[in-house]
Write an enzyme that holds these catalytic residues in place. Sequence first.
Site, PDB file in Angstrom:
ATOM      1  N   ILE A 133      -4.609 -20.069 -15.909  1.00 45.22           N
ATOM      2  CA  ILE A 133      -5.337 -18.842 -15.341  1.00 45.22           C
ATOM      3  C   ILE A 133      -4.433 -18.748 -14.644  1.00 45.22           C
ATOM      4  O   ILE A 133      -3.664 -19.120 -13.475  1.00 45.22           O
ATOM      5  CB  ILE A 133      -6.662 -19.539 -15.309  1.00 45.22           C
ATOM      6  N   GLY A 138      -7.412 -19.336  -7.859  1.00 44.44           N
ATOM      7  CA  GLY A 138      -8.163 -18.386  -7.194  1.00 44.44           C
ATOM      8  C   GLY A 138      -7.359 -18.321  -5.855  1.00 44.44           C
ATOM      9  O   GLY A 138      -8.219 -16.721  -6.300  1.00 44.44           O
ATOM     10  N   ASP A 198       1.046 -25.086  -4.961  1.00 44.38           N
ATOM     11  CA  ASP A 198       0.008 -25.520  -6.365  1.00 44.38           C
ATOM     12  C   ASP A 198       0.452 -26.002  -7.542  1.00 44.38           C
ATOM     13  O   ASP A 198       0.454 -24.721  -8.734  1.00 44.38           O
ATOM     14  CB  ASP A 198      -1.146 -24.901  -5.709  1.00 44.38           C
ATOM     15  N   HIS A 253      -2.334 -23.263 -14.030  1.00 38.34           N
ATOM     16  CA  HIS A 253      -1.704 -21.981 -14.761  1.00 38.34           C
ATOM     17  C   HIS A 253      -0.845 -21.568 -15.111  1.00 38.34           C
ATOM     18  O   HIS A 253      -0.495 -20.463 -14.534  1.00 38.34           O
ATOM     19  CB  HIS A 253      -1.740 -21.900 -13.083  1.00 38.34           C
TER      20      HIS A 253
END
Length: 897
Positions: free
Chosen positions: A819, A822, A799, A804
Amino acid sequence: MSLRYDGLVVVVTGAGSGLGRAYAEFFGSRGAKVVVNDLGSSLQGKGNSVKAADVVVREVITNGGTAVANYDSVENGKSIIDTAISNFGRVDILINNAGILRDISFKNMTDEDWDSVHAVHMRGVYKTTQAAWPYFRQQKFGRIILTSSAAGLYGNFGQCNYSAAKSGMVGLGETLAKEGVKYNIRTNIIAPVAASRMTATVLPPDLLRQLTPDWIVPVVAVLVHPDTSFENGSVIEAGAGHVSKIRWERSAGAILRSDETLTPGAVLAKWEDVNDFSNAEYPNTTADLVGLLKHSQGLPPNDPGESIRFDGRVAVVTGGGAGLGHAYSLGLARLGASVVVNDLSNPHTVVEEIRAFGGTAVPNQSSVENGEEVIKTAIDSFGRVDILINNAGILRDKSFQNMTDEMWDAVNNVHLRGTYKCAKAAYPYMRKQNYGRIINTTSTSGTYGNYGQANYAAAKTAIVGFSKALAIEGRKSNIIVNCISPSAGTNLTRGVLPEVVVQSRKPDYVAPIVLLLSSDKIPVDASGQIFEAGCGWQARTRLQRSDGYDFPHNTPLTPEMVLDKWSEIVSFTPGKTSSPEVIADSRARILANIKTSGDIPPSGRQWLDAIAKARNAPAQRSSMTFTDKEVLLYNLSLGSTPSQLPLVFEKHPNFHVLPSFGVIPGTTASRPFKLEDLVPNFDYKNMLHGEHLLEIRKYPIPTSGTFVSECRLIDILDKGKASIAIIGTLTKDAATGDEVFYNELTLFLRGTGGFGRKTARSEHSSTKSSSTSPSRKPDMIIEEKTSTGQAVLYRLNGDRNPLHIDPAVSSAGGFNNPILHGLCTFGIATKQIILNYGPIKSIRARFVGVVTPGETLQIESWKDGNDITFQVRIAESGKFCIAGGCATLEQSLKTRL
Ligand SMILES: CCCCCCC[C@@H](O)CC(=O)SCCNC(=O)CCNC(=O)[C@H](O)C(C)(C)COP(=O)(O)OP(=O)(O)OC[C@H]1O[C@@H](n2cnc3c(N)ncnc32)[C@H](O)[C@@H]1OP(=O)(O)O
């Protein structure tokens, strides 16, 4: 453009309530002068009060409009039109809306039930329209609306009377359309589904609330506007925001050689062709019989097919003394039936002819209006009646302008009331026998309308609606009812066709299909249908509906909106049309609009259609080949340390992958859709992982190999300010074919909502809102600190979302720093649960707050039986990043990792 009606005079019948009232108020508000006609009667046609019309007039005036009341029955149509002339000096638009219901099963229907409905719906419409017609002609402008109904178009149980009258509007309207066109008189037929006093008795309350006249009035407003002359003789269905057009569809049919080999069995052998609509046409007139005859005569003799006999059956043929009736009578008798030959002038010659060849026949000379007498002859002579062919007819052709009441009544009495009366008299016997075949005669002059035949066309299409309703009621008693639309040279057509044409169209070439429809061999589902036949050709005619347009439910419908979408409403795009056969088919479309529209804005439909298409698209397959390198990377990206050798050293005898590895094939699989095609304002930067479910369906998880995944869109739900996409992926081990993982995730698409109806999570989704945590203190709290490089490493699993890693992107997405994925948080939590409780078979969680790499995760968990509830808090801020997580332990695997 705003549609106005200034200077025009509109007459609305039955305008005291419901749809009529809504019409009156609308036209009053848009500049027209309105005659508000209402008898003031109760729904059953009893009682009389002037209040209803007065109230509406007052309302129109209060809203700045002009209106007068009229309290006459539509049967006294002239007085209604006189009210317009005496008050306003003209009449421009006539909306025939008045109606009554007398719903009752056919077996219990009285003549009064039949007649009262017809007096209002058929004769009343004729009377008002004929009174207005000369004014329309003279001023070379007129707009007429006739009100039909789904009950008329498709037939309805308990409404034989009403279905007949409402179907009659089609033939009448089509004829008036043809006659009026050169005077700029446009006639259209509306089949509304609206809550009114009339529908209140037949539709459930929930539905009624949505079926307001507000969905119908704008459609009619478009049809009657002086600038919109594009529809004439059209049938428009409307209700609950759905508007579509209905037209006739005729199968290419079967052409057989027109000679003595044209038998009922020969027609049966070609039955599939008769009913094959693959090369259908959409006619507004009779087929090209000259061409068909030529074709027919060039064919070889027909395959005789099955033998069809009528031994022991008793048939009644009305108008059996000549023409078609003669051919039917002879044909039935030759094949063994006992025949009652009914004819007002001379049944005897045909009876003699039958007896001469050894057949059985008796005469009856009653008018079909005395149906009881006709049927009595069958009962008295043979003790039963199995077959009724309603064939008797007369013509009184005249232009609508010059038609007299006598002409209207005579034709309607013989064709329509006569058909009703004979069927009504035969019905109890047929029910008792649990057997009946009724063939009613319609006409292409009716189904397509014909100049100079308003009376005949109305009666003939009314017979269609009657037959469809009776077919529904009769089915359970094995009573099959169909319509024949014959093209034959008979005494009726002799007056209107050249003799040579009359001769070539022998009734003998219509009789075989009629005999087939009278027989035991007719398929049971062939009831309530229309067949056209002549010259060796037989075809089926049915109604076809355009896909139409579904208007959203969050905005009041206006005529301007309807006008804007008119080309879509009336477009019969191949592949998007439907052929409703029963009222439920018609209502289903309208109900679907109620269900799907909710508060959909006008532009929302495109997204909903795209989503529906994507949901139905086949899953996309893709594969992922991996080695121990991918496994090592995954384990490391979830914080595995050098001391955890089984996770970081491929040569270790217990080398394994952390089971949440299953999310990798589940999220990197190719998707069969693009989110930007499915929601408005899609922006990658605003996409957040919302929830995740992982099921591990097979242990041990391989540490190298190939996974094959199938990914599909489960749904997209509008959450108002955002939408969520739910995506499912099933992964199998390519080597064994075993299912290994199932992933279902939601993507929270910020800023993309508001295109449809705000929806709660659909029940089918297995990630449905996560459970709440128990009120007791957590059974276990485990902390794991993420590293500042966690996302940089984790992204190498596949991903590579820049959110990110790229500060510019994360800042544009509204975050101070890049960030954490998840699924990285999810993976760490899963690892800790497995380490502390044992292997799991499924785990799900909702991401409720973002994690910045470097923050510490506090995994709080509770064990209840096999279920582990958990939530994850960010130690530094105390905020949750995962809420309501839940894992189910895999009992069959006892070993901890
Ligand atoms: C196919 C392969 C794809 C691979 C995917 C790869 C994607 C990754 O690269 C991207 C990531 O990993 S992003 C990082 C992980 N996710 C996050 O950090 C999101 C954290 N959550 C939030 O910020 C807010 O909860 C937020 C913003 C999500 C919601 O907060 P609010 O806007 O305040 O929402 P709220 O008003 O409370 O609720 C609105 C409606 O939405 C539902 N909802 C709320 N949170 C949800 C969530 N997390 N998931 C799903 N639905 C959610 C609510 O129930 C509510 O619906 P309704 O009105 O019907 O109750």
